[in-house]
Design a protein around this motif. Structure first.
Motif, PDB file in Angstrom:
ATOM      1  N   ILE A   1      44.845  30.126  73.964  1.00 44.22           N
ATOM      2  CA  ILE A   1      45.585  31.042  74.825  1.00 44.22           C
ATOM      3  C   ILE A   1      46.413  30.276  75.848  1.00 44.22           C
ATOM      4  CG2 ILE A   1      45.313  32.816  76.604  1.00 44.22           C
ATOM      5  CD1 ILE A   1      42.896  33.835  75.081  1.00 44.22           C
TER       6      ILE A   1
ATOM      7  N   GLY B   1      48.750  38.433  72.966  1.00 47.71           N
ATOM      8  CA  GLY B   1      48.749  38.422  74.428  1.00 47.71           C
ATOM      9  C   GLY B   1      50.111  38.543  75.048  1.00 47.71           C
TER      10      GLY B   1
ATOM     11  N   SER C   1      46.347  40.100  79.213  1.00 43.60           N
ATOM     12  CA  SER C   1      46.000  38.735  78.818  1.00 43.60           C
ATOM     13  C   SER C   1      45.161  38.043  79.882  1.00 43.60           C
ATOM     14  CB  SER C   1      47.277  37.929  78.543  1.00 43.60           C
ATOM     15  OG  SER C   1      47.933  38.414  77.398  1.00 43.60           O
TER      16      SER C   1
ATOM     17  N   SER D   1      51.294  38.676  80.596  1.00 45.06           N
ATOM     18  CA  SER D   1      49.993  39.051  81.139  1.00 45.06           C
ATOM     19  C   SER D   1      49.991  40.438  81.744  1.00 45.06           C
ATOM     20  CB  SER D   1      49.562  38.031  82.198  1.00 45.06           C
ATOM     21  OG  SER D   1      50.492  38.009  83.258  1.00 45.06           O
TER      22      SER D   1
END
Length: 307
Positions: free
Chosen positions: A219, A268, A291, A271
Motif C-alpha cells: 500500500i 485504494g 485507504s 485516501s
C-alpha cells in the motif's frame, strides 16, 4: 398645637394609623431590591423572551464522537477469531485442464479426497475430486490420474488455527504431495516447492502476519503484492523448470478473505474515497473504508498477532 405634616408618596398609600402597613413597609425597605425601571408597579418575574446564550469554548461546542468511550473495534480482527470460518475456493486440474471448482466454508478445515469411501471419522470437511473418466478422453491419463486419487487415502487436509494455515496427509495417504505459494493464474513452477506435506505431523503452509505486513508495504508503494494462493502437486514431484500443465493432479486453494484484502489495497487510490470490502468470512458484512482507515486497521491487526 400644630403637628408637621408627614411626607407621603402616592405610590405607598399608607397612613400613620395603619400599624400593619408600617411594619410591612419596614420589612420591604430592608430587602435588597434593585431599582424598578420606569417606576412601574412591582410585578412577578417573567422569563425574558430570548434567554441568554451560554458561551462555549470553540473546542467544546461540538462533542467529538466516541468521547469518554472506547474507540470502535477493528473489524479486521475478526480474521483471527477462532469461531469465524474462512471461505476457501478449491480448484482442481488434471493435466492442466480445470475439472473442478467449489467455494466452501469449513469450520474444521477441508480434506481433498479421491473416493467417497474416505475416512468419515476425520473432522475436516471432505472435498471429493471428480472421476477423471467422466472428464478426460486419454485412457492413459485417466488411468494415471485414477491411481493418484486412489492413493489419497484419508486425504490431504488443510485447516486454519489462529493466524496460520496447516496441512497434513491423513490416514493411508501414500502419495507424495508438494506445496508452494503462487499466483492465482499459475503456480510458481520456475522454482522448487516451498515444502512437502508431511504424513506424520502437520506443517505450516501460510502465516497471516507476514502477509499483512507485506500488504502494508504494498500500500505504501515500496513492495510487491503479497501472495496468498496455495498450490498442491499431488502424486508427483514439483514441476520445477517444467510446465505445470504436464502434472497429473494440481490443486489450487484460495482463502477468499486474503484475495479481498489485496483487492481492497489495489482499489485504494485517494485516501479520501471509500471502498467496500467483503471479508468472506462467516457472518461478515461489507465494510466501507478509506485507504487511511484500511491501513490503520491493518497496522493494528499486525500488533495483535503473535510473533
Amino acid at each position: 398645637m400644630d403637628f408637621p405634616e408627614l411626607e407621603t408618596s402616592p405610590d405607598t398609600r399608607c397612613s400613620t394609623s395603619d400599624t400593619q402597613e408600617d411594619i410591612l413597609e419596614g420589612l420591604l425597605s430592608d430587602m435588597a431590591l434593585g431599582p424598578i425601571p420606569n417606576e412601574e408597579p412591582l410585578s412577578l418575574a417573567v422569563a425574558p423572551e430570548h434567554p441568554p446564550q451560554l458561551l462555549l469554548s470553540p473546542n467544546l461546542d461540538i462533542l467529538a464522537p466516541y468521547e469518554n468511550s472506547e474507540p470502535p473495534e477493528n473489524p479486521l480482527r475478526r480474521l483471527l477469531v477462532p469461531e469465524e470460518e474462512w471461505e476457501f475456493e478449491v480448484t482442481a486440474f488434471y493435466r492442466g485442464r480445470q475439472v473442478f471448482q467449489q467455494t466452501v466454508f469449513c469450520p474444521q478445515g477441508l480434506r481433498l479426497v479421491g473416493s467417497e469411501a474416505g475416512d468419515r471419522t476425520l473432522p475436516e470437511q471432505p472435498i471429493l475430486l471428480p472421476d477423471p473418466g467422466a472428464l478426460l478422453t486419454d485412457r492413459g491419463v485417466i488411468g494415471f490420474v485414477s491411481r493418484v486419487l486412489n492413493s489419497l487415502g484419508g486425504g490431504l487436509a488443510l485447516w486454519r488455527a489462529g493466524q496460520q494455515l496447516w496441512a497434513q496427509r491423513l490416514g493411508h495417504c501414500h502419495t507424495a504431495t508438494y506445496w508452494a505459494m503462487g499466483e492465482e493464474l499459475l503456480p510458481n513452477s520456475g522454482h522448487g516447492p516451498d515444502g512437502e506435506v508431511p504424513k506424520d505431523k502437520e506443517a505450516g503452509v501460510f502465516d497471516l502476519r507476514p502477509f499483512v505486513t507485506d500488504l502494508i508495504t504494498f500500500i505504501e508503494g515500496s513492495g510487491q503484492s503479497p501472495r496468498y494462493t496455495l498450490w498442491f502437486c499431488v502424486g508427483e514431484s514439483w514441476p520445477k523448470d517444467q510446465p505445470w500443465t504436464k502434472r497429473l493432479v494440481m490443486v489450487k486453494v484460495v482463502p477468499t478473505c486474503l484475495r479481498a484484502l489485496l483487492e481492497m489495497a489495489r482499489a485504494g487510490g485517494a485516501s479520501s474515497l471509500e471502498n467496500t470490502v467483503d471479508l468472506h468470512i462467516s457472518n461478515s458484512l461489507p465494510l466501507s473504508l478509506t485507504s487511511d482507515q484500511y491501513k490503520a486497521y491493518l497496522q493494528d491487526l499486525v500488533e495483535d498477532m503473535d510473533f
